[in-house]
Design a protein around this motif. Structure first.
Motif, PDB file in Angstrom:
ATOM      1  N   LYS A 108       4.761  -6.292  10.289  1.00  0.00           N
ATOM      2  CA  LYS A 108       4.869  -4.876  10.635  1.00  0.00           C
ATOM      3  C   LYS A 108       6.360  -4.553  10.708  1.00  0.00           C
ATOM      4  O   LYS A 108       7.107  -5.217  11.434  1.00  0.00           O
ATOM      5  CB  LYS A 108       4.192  -4.559  11.972  1.00  0.00           C
ATOM      6  CG  LYS A 108       2.692  -4.707  11.929  1.00  0.00           C
ATOM      7  CD  LYS A 108       2.096  -3.664  11.029  1.00  0.00           C
ATOM      8  CE  LYS A 108       0.580  -3.744  11.057  1.00  0.00           C
ATOM      9  NZ  LYS A 108      -0.030  -2.782  10.157  1.00  0.00           N
ATOM     10  N   VAL A 109       6.792  -3.546   9.962  1.00  0.00           N
ATOM     11  CA  VAL A 109       8.208  -3.232   9.823  1.00  0.00           C
ATOM     12  C   VAL A 109       8.439  -1.775  10.210  1.00  0.00           C
ATOM     13  O   VAL A 109       7.685  -0.894   9.805  1.00  0.00           O
ATOM     14  CB  VAL A 109       8.649  -3.460   8.351  1.00  0.00           C
ATOM     15  CG1 VAL A 109      10.080  -3.060   8.156  1.00  0.00           C
ATOM     16  CG2 VAL A 109       8.428  -4.895   7.949  1.00  0.00           C
ATOM     17  N   GLN A 110       9.499  -1.548  11.008  1.00  0.00           N
ATOM     18  CA  GLN A 110       9.862  -0.194  11.419  1.00  0.00           C
ATOM     19  C   GLN A 110      11.381  -0.082  11.438  1.00  0.00           C
ATOM     20  O   GLN A 110      12.082  -1.016  11.845  1.00  0.00           O
ATOM     21  CB  GLN A 110       9.299   0.113  12.800  1.00  0.00           C
ATOM     22  CG  GLN A 110       9.575   1.515  13.273  1.00  0.00           C
ATOM     23  CD  GLN A 110       8.933   1.811  14.628  1.00  0.00           C
ATOM     24  OE1 GLN A 110       8.500   0.909  15.337  1.00  0.00           O
ATOM     25  NE2 GLN A 110       8.880   3.068  14.979  1.00  0.00           N
ATOM     26  N   LEU A 111      11.909   1.054  10.998  1.00  0.00           N
ATOM     27  CA  LEU A 111      13.341   1.308  10.976  1.00  0.00           C
ATOM     28  C   LEU A 111      13.666   2.373  12.018  1.00  0.00           C
ATOM     29  O   LEU A 111      13.124   3.478  11.969  1.00  0.00           O
ATOM     30  CB  LEU A 111      13.771   1.765   9.579  1.00  0.00           C
ATOM     31  CG  LEU A 111      15.258   1.790   9.274  1.00  0.00           C
ATOM     32  CD1 LEU A 111      15.870   0.399   9.400  1.00  0.00           C
ATOM     33  CD2 LEU A 111      15.492   2.336   7.880  1.00  0.00           C
ATOM     34  N   VAL A 112      14.544   2.028  12.967  1.00  0.00           N
ATOM     35  CA  VAL A 112      14.917   2.935  14.055  1.00  0.00           C
ATOM     36  C   VAL A 112      16.384   3.295  13.888  1.00  0.00           C
ATOM     37  O   VAL A 112      17.251   2.423  13.886  1.00  0.00           O
ATOM     38  CB  VAL A 112      14.678   2.268  15.435  1.00  0.00           C
ATOM     39  CG1 VAL A 112      15.072   3.210  16.555  1.00  0.00           C
ATOM     40  CG2 VAL A 112      13.240   1.823  15.573  1.00  0.00           C
ATOM     41  N   ARG A 113      16.661   4.588  13.757  1.00  0.00           N
ATOM     42  CA  ARG A 113      18.019   5.066  13.504  1.00  0.00           C
ATOM     43  C   ARG A 113      18.841   5.115  14.797  1.00  0.00           C
ATOM     44  O   ARG A 113      18.349   5.497  15.847  1.00  0.00           O
ATOM     45  CB  ARG A 113      17.955   6.457  12.889  1.00  0.00           C
ATOM     46  CG  ARG A 113      19.297   6.991  12.454  1.00  0.00           C
ATOM     47  CD  ARG A 113      19.254   8.459  12.107  1.00  0.00           C
ATOM     48  NE  ARG A 113      18.192   8.838  11.218  1.00  0.00           N
ATOM     49  CZ  ARG A 113      18.371   9.212   9.952  1.00  0.00           C
ATOM     50  NH1 ARG A 113      19.575   9.222   9.435  1.00  0.00           N
ATOM     51  NH2 ARG A 113      17.351   9.582   9.224  1.00  0.00           N
ATOM     52  N   GLY A 137       0.803  -1.218   0.000  1.00  0.00           N
ATOM     53  CA  GLY A 137       0.000   0.000   0.000  1.00  0.00           C
ATOM     54  C   GLY A 137       0.829   1.258   0.000  1.00  0.00           C
ATOM     55  O   GLY A 137       0.327   2.349   0.233  1.00  0.00           O
ATOM     56  N   GLY A 138       2.107   1.129  -0.251  1.00  0.00           N
ATOM     57  CA  GLY A 138       2.979   2.298  -0.269  1.00  0.00           C
ATOM     58  C   GLY A 138       3.613   2.452  -1.628  1.00  0.00           C
ATOM     59  O   GLY A 138       2.984   2.202  -2.652  1.00  0.00           O
ATOM     60  N   SER A 151      14.552   9.237   2.578  1.00  0.00           N
ATOM     61  CA  SER A 151      13.183   8.815   2.275  1.00  0.00           C
ATOM     62  C   SER A 151      12.875   7.441   2.854  1.00  0.00           C
ATOM     63  O   SER A 151      11.731   7.157   3.213  1.00  0.00           O
ATOM     64  CB  SER A 151      12.946   8.815   0.765  1.00  0.00           C
ATOM     65  OG  SER A 151      13.793   7.877   0.133  1.00  0.00           O
ATOM     66  N   ILE A 152      13.895   6.573   2.969  1.00  0.00           N
ATOM     67  CA  ILE A 152      13.674   5.242   3.553  1.00  0.00           C
ATOM     68  C   ILE A 152      13.319   5.385   5.028  1.00  0.00           C
ATOM     69  O   ILE A 152      12.400   4.738   5.512  1.00  0.00           O
ATOM     70  CB  ILE A 152      14.915   4.350   3.359  1.00  0.00           C
ATOM     71  CG1 ILE A 152      15.112   4.054   1.875  1.00  0.00           C
ATOM     72  CG2 ILE A 152      14.782   3.051   4.146  1.00  0.00           C
ATOM     73  CD1 ILE A 152      16.379   3.312   1.546  1.00  0.00           C
ATOM     74  N   LYS A 205       9.451   5.154   9.370  1.00  0.00           N
ATOM     75  CA  LYS A 205       9.530   5.785  10.691  1.00  0.00           C
ATOM     76  C   LYS A 205       8.491   5.198  11.645  1.00  0.00           C
ATOM     77  O   LYS A 205       8.748   5.022  12.827  1.00  0.00           O
ATOM     78  CB  LYS A 205       9.307   7.296  10.548  1.00  0.00           C
ATOM     79  CG  LYS A 205       9.581   8.074  11.792  1.00  0.00           C
ATOM     80  CD  LYS A 205       9.242   9.551  11.627  1.00  0.00           C
ATOM     81  CE  LYS A 205       9.749  10.128  10.329  1.00  0.00           C
ATOM     82  NZ  LYS A 205       9.508  11.568  10.201  1.00  0.00           N
ATOM     83  N   VAL A 206       7.333   4.904  11.120  1.00  0.00           N
ATOM     84  CA  VAL A 206       6.261   4.268  11.885  1.00  0.00           C
ATOM     85  C   VAL A 206       6.067   2.861  11.331  1.00  0.00           C
ATOM     86  O   VAL A 206       6.418   2.596  10.183  1.00  0.00           O
ATOM     87  CB  VAL A 206       4.941   5.075  11.805  1.00  0.00           C
ATOM     88  CG1 VAL A 206       5.107   6.429  12.441  1.00  0.00           C
ATOM     89  CG2 VAL A 206       4.479   5.220  10.384  1.00  0.00           C
ATOM     90  N   PRO A 207       5.528   1.939  12.122  1.00  0.00           N
ATOM     91  CA  PRO A 207       5.351   0.568  11.617  1.00  0.00           C
ATOM     92  C   PRO A 207       4.474   0.536  10.365  1.00  0.00           C
ATOM     93  O   PRO A 207       3.416   1.158  10.320  1.00  0.00           O
ATOM     94  CB  PRO A 207       4.681  -0.157  12.779  1.00  0.00           C
ATOM     95  CG  PRO A 207       5.054   0.620  13.994  1.00  0.00           C
ATOM     96  CD  PRO A 207       5.145   2.045  13.532  1.00  0.00           C
ATOM     97  N   ARG A 208       4.951  -0.157   9.353  1.00  0.00           N
ATOM     98  CA  ARG A 208       4.240  -0.312   8.082  1.00  0.00           C
ATOM     99  C   ARG A 208       4.008  -1.787   7.792  1.00  0.00           C
ATOM    100  O   ARG A 208       4.799  -2.636   8.191  1.00  0.00           O
ATOM    101  CB  ARG A 208       5.061   0.266   6.921  1.00  0.00           C
ATOM    102  CG  ARG A 208       5.404   1.702   7.070  1.00  0.00           C
ATOM    103  CD  ARG A 208       4.353   2.549   6.457  1.00  0.00           C
ATOM    104  NE  ARG A 208       4.769   3.941   6.537  1.00  0.00           N
ATOM    105  CZ  ARG A 208       3.941   4.923   6.587  1.00  0.00           C
ATOM    106  NH1 ARG A 208       2.659   4.709   6.538  1.00  0.00           N
ATOM    107  NH2 ARG A 208       4.369   6.156   6.671  1.00  0.00           N
TER     108      ARG A 208
END
Length: 117
Positions: free
Chosen positions: A93-98, A14-15, A57-58, A63-66
């Motif tokens: 559910k996938v989230q990237l934390v820097r 959906g993205g 952009s990634i 940034k929030v769970p997708r």
């Protein structure tokens, strides 16, 4: 035990139509079978340590769970094979934390079948 390559492919549902490819530190992946009142499921949740992506952009997209499908590739004598964490009907559910030099890719998924078979 399967040996995986360090490349992870994330297909956000959906993205955007493009796939996100990240380079992870070496890891093991072993889904755990769990039984509850609703029946049996495979817990495929895992936190991967990945290199910081150059594209802002990634991080903005994750940034929030997708909802996404994460694809792992195995390497071995029998050739390369891919395994998916999540499906279109039951996505992960996938989230990237820097962090400073690395980032954490947090994947949460409960599947009805073991993705490694």
């Amino acid at each position: 035990m399967k040996e995986f390559s360090c490349l992870l492919m994330i297909s956000v549902l959906g993205g955007s139509e493009k796939n996100i490819i990240l380079n992870a530190d070496p890891f093991t992946f072993e889904p755990a079978m769990t039984e509850e009142n609703g029946g049996v499921y495979w817990d495929c949740s895992k936190t991967f340590i990945v290199d910081v992506a150059e594209e802002e952009s990634i991080f903005n997209e994750l940034k929030v769970p997708r909802s996404a499908i994460v694809t792992l590739a195995s390497v071995g004598r029998s050739g390369a094979r891919t395994y998916d964490i999540g499906t279109e009907t039951i996505p992960a559910k996938v989230q990237l934390v820097r962090h400073l030099n690395k980032a954490k890719l947090v994947v949460k998924c409960k599947m009805l079948a073991n993705p490694l078979f």
